[in-house]
Design a protein around this motif. Structure first.
Motif, PDB file in Angstrom:
ATOM      1  N   LEU A  19      -6.349  -8.250  -2.708  1.00  0.00           N
ATOM      2  CA  LEU A  19      -6.229  -7.600  -1.416  1.00  0.00           C
ATOM      3  C   LEU A  19      -5.626  -6.229  -1.644  1.00  0.00           C
ATOM      4  O   LEU A  19      -4.541  -6.109  -2.210  1.00  0.00           O
ATOM      5  N   GLU A  20      -6.378  -5.203  -1.254  1.00  0.00           N
ATOM      6  CA  GLU A  20      -5.890  -3.823  -1.360  1.00  0.00           C
ATOM      7  C   GLU A  20      -5.691  -3.281   0.037  1.00  0.00           C
ATOM      8  O   GLU A  20      -6.450  -3.610   0.954  1.00  0.00           O
ATOM      9  N   GLN A  21      -4.664  -2.437   0.206  1.00  0.00           N
ATOM     10  CA  GLN A  21      -4.399  -1.817   1.506  1.00  0.00           C
ATOM     11  C   GLN A  21      -4.268  -0.316   1.325  1.00  0.00           C
ATOM     12  O   GLN A  21      -3.656   0.145   0.364  1.00  0.00           O
ATOM     13  N   GLU A  22      -4.855   0.427   2.273  1.00  0.00           N
ATOM     14  CA  GLU A  22      -4.709   1.876   2.299  1.00  0.00           C
ATOM     15  C   GLU A  22      -4.942   2.348   3.719  1.00  0.00           C
ATOM     16  O   GLU A  22      -5.661   1.697   4.486  1.00  0.00           O
ATOM     17  N   VAL A  23      -4.326   3.450   4.091  1.00  0.00           N
ATOM     18  CA  VAL A  23      -4.544   3.992   5.432  1.00  0.00           C
ATOM     19  C   VAL A  23      -5.980   4.503   5.497  1.00  0.00           C
ATOM     20  O   VAL A  23      -6.410   5.299   4.661  1.00  0.00           O
ATOM     21  N   LEU A  24      -6.725   4.012   6.481  1.00  0.00           N
ATOM     22  CA  LEU A  24      -8.104   4.450   6.683  1.00  0.00           C
ATOM     23  C   LEU A  24      -8.154   5.604   7.677  1.00  0.00           C
ATOM     24  O   LEU A  24      -8.792   6.623   7.431  1.00  0.00           O
ATOM     25  N   PHE A  25      -7.485   5.425   8.810  1.00  0.00           N
ATOM     26  CA  PHE A  25      -7.441   6.464   9.840  1.00  0.00           C
ATOM     27  C   PHE A  25      -5.992   6.680  10.238  1.00  0.00           C
ATOM     28  O   PHE A  25      -5.335   5.766  10.734  1.00  0.00           O
ATOM     29  N   ASP A  26      -5.498   7.889  10.022  1.00  0.00           N
ATOM     30  CA  ASP A  26      -4.151   8.229  10.439  1.00  0.00           C
ATOM     31  C   ASP A  26      -4.099   8.224  11.962  1.00  0.00           C
ATOM     32  O   ASP A  26      -5.079   8.571  12.627  1.00  0.00           O
ATOM     33  N   GLY A  27      -2.975   7.852  12.523  1.00  0.00           N
ATOM     34  CA  GLY A  27      -2.825   7.765  13.970  1.00  0.00           C
ATOM     35  C   GLY A  27      -3.128   9.064  14.693  1.00  0.00           C
ATOM     36  O   GLY A  27      -3.575   9.059  15.834  1.00  0.00           O
ATOM     37  N   GLU A  28      -2.909  10.197  14.027  1.00  0.00           N
ATOM     38  CA  GLU A  28      -3.150  11.500  14.647  1.00  0.00           C
ATOM     39  C   GLU A  28      -4.625  11.763  14.914  1.00  0.00           C
ATOM     40  O   GLU A  28      -4.966  12.647  15.692  1.00  0.00           O
ATOM     41  N   LEU A  29      -5.519  11.017  14.282  1.00  0.00           N
ATOM     42  CA  LEU A  29      -6.949  11.212  14.495  1.00  0.00           C
ATOM     43  C   LEU A  29      -7.423  10.670  15.850  1.00  0.00           C
ATOM     44  O   LEU A  29      -8.482  11.060  16.328  1.00  0.00           O
ATOM     45  N   PHE A  30      -6.645   9.776  16.459  1.00  0.00           N
ATOM     46  CA  PHE A  30      -7.043   9.160  17.710  1.00  0.00           C
ATOM     47  C   PHE A  30      -6.717  10.078  18.882  1.00  0.00           C
ATOM     48  O   PHE A  30      -5.643  10.685  18.914  1.00  0.00           O
ATOM     49  N   PRO A  31      -7.611  10.186  19.854  1.00  0.00           N
ATOM     50  CA  PRO A  31      -7.394  11.126  20.954  1.00  0.00           C
ATOM     51  C   PRO A  31      -6.190  10.796  21.836  1.00  0.00           C
ATOM     52  O   PRO A  31      -5.635  11.693  22.473  1.00  0.00           O
ATOM     53  N   GLU A  32      -5.754   9.540  21.854  1.00  0.00           N
ATOM     54  CA  GLU A  32      -4.600   9.179  22.670  1.00  0.00           C
ATOM     55  C   GLU A  32      -3.315   9.812  22.145  1.00  0.00           C
ATOM     56  O   GLU A  32      -2.353   9.964  22.878  1.00  0.00           O
ATOM     57  N   GLY A  33      -3.291  10.120  20.860  1.00  0.00           N
ATOM     58  CA  GLY A  33      -2.131  10.751  20.258  1.00  0.00           C
ATOM     59  C   GLY A  33      -0.981   9.809  19.961  1.00  0.00           C
ATOM     60  O   GLY A  33      -0.047  10.184  19.280  1.00  0.00           O
ATOM     61  N   THR A  34      -1.032   8.588  20.464  1.00  0.00           N
ATOM     62  CA  THR A  34       0.061   7.645  20.252  1.00  0.00           C
ATOM     63  C   THR A  34      -0.385   6.437  19.447  1.00  0.00           C
ATOM     64  O   THR A  34       0.341   5.461  19.333  1.00  0.00           O
ATOM     65  N   HIS A  35      -1.557   6.487  18.900  1.00  0.00           N
ATOM     66  CA  HIS A  35      -2.124   5.348  18.171  1.00  0.00           C
ATOM     67  C   HIS A  35      -1.460   5.246  16.795  1.00  0.00           C
ATOM     68  O   HIS A  35      -1.228   6.240  16.123  1.00  0.00           O
ATOM     69  N   LEU A  36      -1.168   4.016  16.403  1.00  0.00           N
ATOM     70  CA  LEU A  36      -0.665   3.779  15.052  1.00  0.00           C
ATOM     71  C   LEU A  36      -1.803   3.965  14.058  1.00  0.00           C
ATOM     72  O   LEU A  36      -2.976   3.857  14.418  1.00  0.00           O
ATOM     73  N   PRO A  37      -1.480   4.204  12.787  1.00  0.00           N
ATOM     74  CA  PRO A  37      -2.565   4.302  11.800  1.00  0.00           C
ATOM     75  C   PRO A  37      -3.296   2.974  11.661  1.00  0.00           C
ATOM     76  O   PRO A  37      -2.731   1.914  11.930  1.00  0.00           O
ATOM     77  N   GLU A  38      -4.549   3.046  11.285  1.00  0.00           N
ATOM     78  CA  GLU A  38      -5.335   1.848  10.990  1.00  0.00           C
ATOM     79  C   GLU A  38      -5.346   1.688   9.474  1.00  0.00           C
ATOM     80  O   GLU A  38      -5.803   2.580   8.743  1.00  0.00           O
ATOM     81  N   VAL A  39      -4.805   0.567   9.005  1.00  0.00           N
ATOM     82  CA  VAL A  39      -4.722   0.288   7.578  1.00  0.00           C
ATOM     83  C   VAL A  39      -5.931  -0.555   7.195  1.00  0.00           C
ATOM     84  O   VAL A  39      -6.189  -1.603   7.798  1.00  0.00           O
ATOM     85  N   LEU A  40      -6.677  -0.087   6.198  1.00  0.00           N
ATOM     86  CA  LEU A  40      -7.828  -0.816   5.690  1.00  0.00           C
ATOM     87  C   LEU A  40      -7.344  -1.905   4.746  1.00  0.00           C
ATOM     88  O   LEU A  40      -6.583  -1.632   3.815  1.00  0.00           O
ATOM     89  N   TYR A  41      -7.776  -3.135   5.015  1.00  0.00           N
ATOM     90  CA  TYR A  41      -7.557  -4.257   4.107  1.00  0.00           C
ATOM     91  C   TYR A  41      -8.896  -4.522   3.438  1.00  0.00           C
ATOM     92  O   TYR A  41      -9.867  -4.841   4.112  1.00  0.00           O
ATOM     93  N   ARG A  42      -8.947  -4.374   2.144  1.00  0.00           N
ATOM     94  CA  ARG A  42     -10.168  -4.657   1.362  1.00  0.00           C
ATOM     95  C   ARG A  42      -9.886  -5.901   0.530  1.00  0.00           C
ATOM     96  O   ARG A  42      -8.976  -5.900  -0.305  1.00  0.00           O
ATOM     97  N   ILE A  43     -10.658  -6.953   0.760  1.00  0.00           N
ATOM     98  CA  ILE A  43     -10.446  -8.243   0.124  1.00  0.00           C
ATOM     99  C   ILE A  43     -11.645  -8.558  -0.747  1.00  0.00           C
ATOM    100  O   ILE A  43     -12.774  -8.596  -0.280  1.00  0.00           O
ATOM    101  N   GLY A  44     -11.414  -8.797  -2.003  1.00  0.00           N
ATOM    102  CA  GLY A  44     -12.492  -9.090  -2.935  1.00  0.00           C
ATOM    103  C   GLY A  44     -12.227  -8.359  -4.234  1.00  0.00           C
ATOM    104  O   GLY A  44     -11.163  -7.779  -4.425  1.00  0.00           O
ATOM    105  N   PRO A  45     -13.154  -8.374  -5.130  1.00  0.00           N
ATOM    106  CA  PRO A  45     -14.510  -8.898  -4.974  1.00  0.00           C
ATOM    107  C   PRO A  45     -14.565 -10.419  -5.150  1.00  0.00           C
ATOM    108  O   PRO A  45     -13.728 -11.016  -5.810  1.00  0.00           O
ATOM    109  N   PHE A  46     -15.562 -10.998  -4.487  1.00  0.00           N
ATOM    110  CA  PHE A  46     -15.818 -12.420  -4.614  1.00  0.00           C
ATOM    111  C   PHE A  46     -16.767 -12.664  -5.775  1.00  0.00           C
ATOM    112  O   PHE A  46     -17.631 -11.834  -6.059  1.00  0.00           O
ATOM    113  N   ALA A  47     -16.625 -13.805  -6.410  1.00  0.00           N
ATOM    114  CA  ALA A  47     -17.566 -14.183  -7.470  1.00  0.00           C
ATOM    115  C   ALA A  47     -18.925 -14.450  -6.830  1.00  0.00           C
ATOM    116  O   ALA A  47     -18.997 -15.075  -5.776  1.00  0.00           O
ATOM    117  N   THR A  48     -19.960 -13.959  -7.439  1.00  0.00           N
ATOM    118  CA  THR A  48     -21.305 -14.161  -6.870  1.00  0.00           C
ATOM    119  C   THR A  48     -22.054 -15.230  -7.598  1.00  0.00           C
ATOM    120  O   THR A  48     -21.693 -15.679  -8.640  1.00  0.00           O
TER     121      THR A  48
END
Length: 176
Positions: free
Chosen positions: A147-176
């Protein structure tokens, strides 16, 4: 993946079945999202479209009366078709605390893996959403994947101006 595709077709417990959403489920899914008081609520129209256009990558749990009591909506990334993006997860208040969200997530990813192949699951979570953090962290542990985490969209990008950042959770890779 630990759940078999057959489990998805008719996973049963004393109170639910797991199924593919239908257009007529859109209103109930919208209500569950609204009543969650946590999710960003989309228009009711968007939930109808989701049930039509993304049913293959979404799932609902139905109560004994056949009505939705929980859902997971998702889609495959156009540029990475083996990556399932989980858009929203919600459980009706009366059914929370029973592991239903985890059951739905396991069933959905098992089905997508069987039908289309799956190398990765992604979702975004705001830092204050403890329940979603626990759900996806435990999912990665259950499936023994990174499981990797990184900020995908900083809160300042949202037009409301009060939005928290959206953190991307990337889970995998899965065995195929």
């Amino acid at each position: 993946m630990t759940a078999a595709p057959a489990d998805f077709a008719r996973a049963r417990s004393e109170f639910l079945s797991i199924d593919t959403p239908r257009v007529e489920d859109g209103a109930a899914i919208w209500r569950i999202a609204r009543d969650s008081e946590v999710l960003d609520l989309n228009s009711s129209y968007s939930y109808l479209l989701w049930c039509r256009d993304f049913a293959a990558t979404s799932v609902v749990a139905r109560g004994e009366d056949g009505r939705p009591i929980a859902f997971v909506t998702g889609y495959l990334r156009p540029d990475r078709p083996e990556t399932l993006v989980v858009w929203q997860v919600a459980v009706d208040r009366a059914h929370r605390g029973k592991g239903l969200a985890a059951t739905l997530l396991d069933a959905l990813t098992a089905r997508v893996a069987a039908d289309r192949g799956l190398s990765c699951v992604e979702t975004t979570i705001t830092p204050d959403n403890t329940a979603s953090d626990r759900l996806f962290t435990s999912y990665a542990l259950r499936h023994d994947v990174a499981l990797e985490q990184e900020v995908l969209f900083d809160g300042e990008l949202f037009p409301e101006g009060t939005h928290l950042p959206e953190v991307l959770y990337r889970i995998g890779p899965f065995a195929t």
